[in-house]
Design an enzyme around this catalytic site. Structure first.
Site, PDB file in Angstrom:
ATOM      1  N   LEU A  39       0.855  -1.286  -0.408  1.00 57.84           N
ATOM      2  CA  LEU A  39       0.064   0.187   0.085  1.00 57.84           C
ATOM      3  C   LEU A  39       0.809   1.199   0.302  1.00 57.84           C
ATOM      4  O   LEU A  39       1.779   1.332   0.634  1.00 57.84           O
ATOM      5  CB  LEU A  39      -1.095  -0.466   1.649  1.00 57.84           C
ATOM      6  N   HIS A  43      -3.253   4.337  -2.342  1.00 60.48           N
ATOM      7  CA  HIS A  43      -4.084   3.493  -1.433  1.00 60.48           C
ATOM      8  C   HIS A  43      -4.358   4.219  -0.424  1.00 60.48           C
ATOM      9  O   HIS A  43      -6.227   3.823  -0.732  1.00 60.48           O
ATOM     10  CB  HIS A  43      -3.555   1.876  -1.244  1.00 60.48           C
ATOM     11  N   GLN A  67      -4.983 -12.432 -12.626  1.00 54.89           N
ATOM     12  CA  GLN A  67      -4.593 -11.614 -13.428  1.00 54.89           C
ATOM     13  C   GLN A  67      -3.412 -11.553 -13.924  1.00 54.89           C
ATOM     14  O   GLN A  67      -2.922 -10.511 -14.579  1.00 54.89           O
ATOM     15  CB  GLN A  67      -5.371 -10.303 -12.883  1.00 54.89           C
ATOM     16  N   GLU A 154      -8.142   6.092 -10.878  1.00 49.63           N
ATOM     17  CA  GLU A 154      -8.350   6.781 -11.665  1.00 49.63           C
ATOM     18  C   GLU A 154      -7.139   6.071 -13.010  1.00 49.63           C
ATOM     19  O   GLU A 154      -6.722   6.307 -13.674  1.00 49.63           O
ATOM     20  CB  GLU A 154      -9.128   8.031 -12.240  1.00 49.63           C
ATOM     21  N   LYS A 155      -5.968   5.772 -11.841  1.00 48.13           N
ATOM     22  CA  LYS A 155      -4.818   5.925 -12.733  1.00 48.13           C
ATOM     23  C   LYS A 155      -5.080   4.211 -13.147  1.00 48.13           C
ATOM     24  O   LYS A 155      -4.404   4.047 -13.952  1.00 48.13           O
ATOM     25  CB  LYS A 155      -3.771   5.776 -11.503  1.00 48.13           C
ATOM     26  N   ASP A 156      -6.073   3.401 -12.927  1.00 51.66           N
ATOM     27  CA  ASP A 156      -5.987   2.416 -13.237  1.00 51.66           C
ATOM     28  C   ASP A 156      -7.603   2.351 -14.409  1.00 51.66           C
ATOM     29  O   ASP A 156      -8.644   1.529 -14.140  1.00 51.66           O
ATOM     30  CB  ASP A 156      -6.648   0.707 -12.651  1.00 51.66           C
ATOM     31  N   SER A 191       2.600   4.480  -7.331  1.00 54.87           N
ATOM     32  CA  SER A 191       1.835   3.158  -8.228  1.00 54.87           C
ATOM     33  C   SER A 191       2.869   1.754  -7.526  1.00 54.87           C
ATOM     34  O   SER A 191       4.327   2.359  -6.657  1.00 54.87           O
ATOM     35  CB  SER A 191       2.297   2.987  -9.781  1.00 54.87           C
ATOM     36  N   ARG A 193       4.422  -0.188  -8.628  1.00 54.76           N
ATOM     37  CA  ARG A 193       5.863  -0.892  -9.404  1.00 54.76           C
ATOM     38  C   ARG A 193       6.894   0.176  -9.677  1.00 54.76           C
ATOM     39  O   ARG A 193       8.000  -0.776 -10.256  1.00 54.76           O
ATOM     40  CB  ARG A 193       5.001  -1.076 -10.555  1.00 54.76           C
TER      41      ARG A 193
HETATM   42  O1  PAF Z   1      -6.563  -2.869  -8.541  1.00 55.85           O
HETATM   43  C1  PAF Z   1      -5.491  -3.900  -8.112  1.00 55.85           C
HETATM   44  O2  PAF Z   1      -4.803  -3.441  -7.050  1.00 55.85           O
HETATM   45  C2  PAF Z   1      -6.418  -5.215  -8.657  1.00 55.85           C
HETATM   46  O3  PAF Z   1      -5.886  -5.236  -9.869  1.00 55.85           O
HETATM   47  C3  PAF Z   1      -7.972  -5.108  -7.685  1.00 55.85           C
HETATM   48  C4  PAF Z   1      -8.721  -4.787  -8.398  1.00 55.85           C
HETATM   49  C5  PAF Z   1      -7.252  -5.251  -6.523  1.00 55.85           C
HETATM   50  C6  PAF Z   1      -7.798  -6.883  -8.432  1.00 55.85           C
HETATM   51  O4  PAF Z   1      -6.326  -8.020  -7.885  1.00 55.85           O
END
Ligand code: PAF
Length: 286
Positions: A39, A43, A67, A154-156, A191, A193
Site C-alpha cells: 500500500l 491506496h 490476472q 483512476e490511474k487504472d 504505483s 511498481r
Molecule cells: O487494482 C488492483 O490492485 C487489482 O487489479 C484489484 C482490483 C485489487 C484486483 O485484484
C-alpha cells in the site's frame, strides 16, 4: 464512521461474512477497497474516501494470480503485509481481508467473468487474459464482502471502466466510486511498481506524465489528427528510452478512439522502463 478501532485481520470468507452480517443487522453501511497490497499513499486516498462514505470499511489484500500472464511479475510482486496492516490501522480500517490463495480459488474454477469490447484494447491487448482475471476476482470479492460501495483509483482507468461495465451487466448491487490519481510531487502517478525503478529510471519516469500533459495541450489546440499526436508521442517516448505499449487518445465513456467531435477525452498510456511496466492517463474536456 469508526475511529481508533483496531484493524481485524481476517483470512476466512466465513468469518468475514459473519462480521458483515452483524453490521448489516445493526443497519451499518459498508465500503470496500480491493487491493493487492504494498500500500502507498494512493491506496490510502481510496481508504480515506471509503471511510468518509460508509460506517464500516473493509480492505482486501490479495495478490491475484489469475490476472498475471505467464511471463509477468506475479511471484516477484511486492508483498508487505505487516507494513500494509500498520497503514490500515493508522486509518482505523475495520477489517483487512487477507485470504490465502486456496480460500479464493479452492478448486480449479470452471467459471470466469469475461468482458469484451471495453477490455479488448490497450492493457487488454498487451496483457491477454488480464481483465478476465481482474473481473473474476473482483466479482468474487464483491460476492464475499457484499459492500454498498467499492473504491477504485483512476490511474487504472481501463480497469475502472471494465468493473463499471461488469457491475452494470451483472446487476451487482454495489456503487463504484472512483478516486483521482494520486501523484508524487513531480507528477509521477503513485504505483506499487514505482518501487522497482532504479534511481535513474525513477527520474526518467516523470516524463510519462509530462508527455501526457503535453499531449493534452496538443489535443486542446486541435492542430492535427489525434492519430498523428499519438504517433508523435510514441516516437518521443521511444527516443527517451521507454518501450511504449500504447499512447491512445480515447473517448472517456467507452474508451474507443476519439474523434475531433468528442468532448470528454482521456489519453491512456502504458510503457516499459527497463523491466517495469508503468501506466498513466490524463483526462480533458473540450
Ligand atoms: O487494482 C488492483 O490492485 C487489482 O487489479 C484489484 C482490483 C485489487 C484486483 O485484484
Amino acid at each position: 464512521m469508526t475511529t481508533g478501532t483496531k484493524t481485524t485481520r481476517i483470512k476466512e470468507i466465513a468469518r468475514l461474512r459473519a462480521q458483515v452480517k452483524q453490521w448489516r443487522i445493526a443497519g451499518e453501511s459498508i465500503a470496500f477497497v480491493p487491493t493487492m497490497g504494498n500500500l502507498h499513499a494512493g491506496h490510502l486516498q481510496l481508504v480515506s474516501a471509503a471511510k468518509a462514505q460508509a460506517d464500516r470499511v473493509i480492505v482486501s489484500i490479495f495478490v491475484n494470480p489469475t490476472q498475471f500472464g505467464e511471463s509477468e511479475d506475479f511471484s516477484s510482486y511486492p508483498r508487505t503485509l505487516d507494513a500494509d496492516i500498520e497503514k490500515l490501522e493508522s486509518l482505523a480500517v475495520d477489517i483487512a481481508f487477507v485470504p490465502i490463495n486456496e480460500e479464493i480459488y479452492p478448486t480449479r474454477a470452471m467459471t470466469e467473468v469475461s468482458i469484451s469490447q471495453i477490455a479488448d484494447n490497450y492493457c487488454g491487448a498487451a496483457r491477454p487474459g488480464h481483465f478476465n482475471g481482474v473481473a473474476t476476482v473482483v466479482s468474487k470479492l464483491f460476492n464475499i464482502v457484499q459492500p454498498d460501495y467499492a473504491f477504485f483509483g483512476e490511474k487504472d482507468f481501463q480497469q475502472l471502466a471494465v468493473i463499471r461495465v461488469m457491475v452494470a451487466d451483472l446487476n451487482t448491487p454495489v456503487e463504484i466510486i472512483s478516486v483521482p490519481t494520486f501523484r508524487e510531487a513531480d507528477g509521477l502517478a503513485m504505483s506499487s511498481r514505482n518501487g522497482r525503478l532504479t534511481e535513474q529510471q525513477r527520474k526518467q519516469a516523470v516524463k510519462l506524465y509530462q508527455s501526457l500533459s503535453l499531449a493534452k495541450q496538443a489535443v486542446l489546440a486541435k492542430q492535427c489528427a489525434y492519430t498523428e499526436i499519438e504517433r508523435q508521442f510514441i516516437q518521443l517516448l521511444t527516443a527517451q528510452g521507454f518501450k511504449p505499449d500504447y499512447f491512445s487518445i480515447c473517448r472517456r465513456h467507452d474508451l474507443q478512439a476519439a474523434t475531433l467531435d468528442d468532448k470528454h477525452i482521456i489519453i491512456l498510456l502504458a510503457a516499459r522502463l527497463g523491466k517495469t511496466r508503468l501506466i498513466d492517463n490524463i483526462q480533458l474536456d473540450i
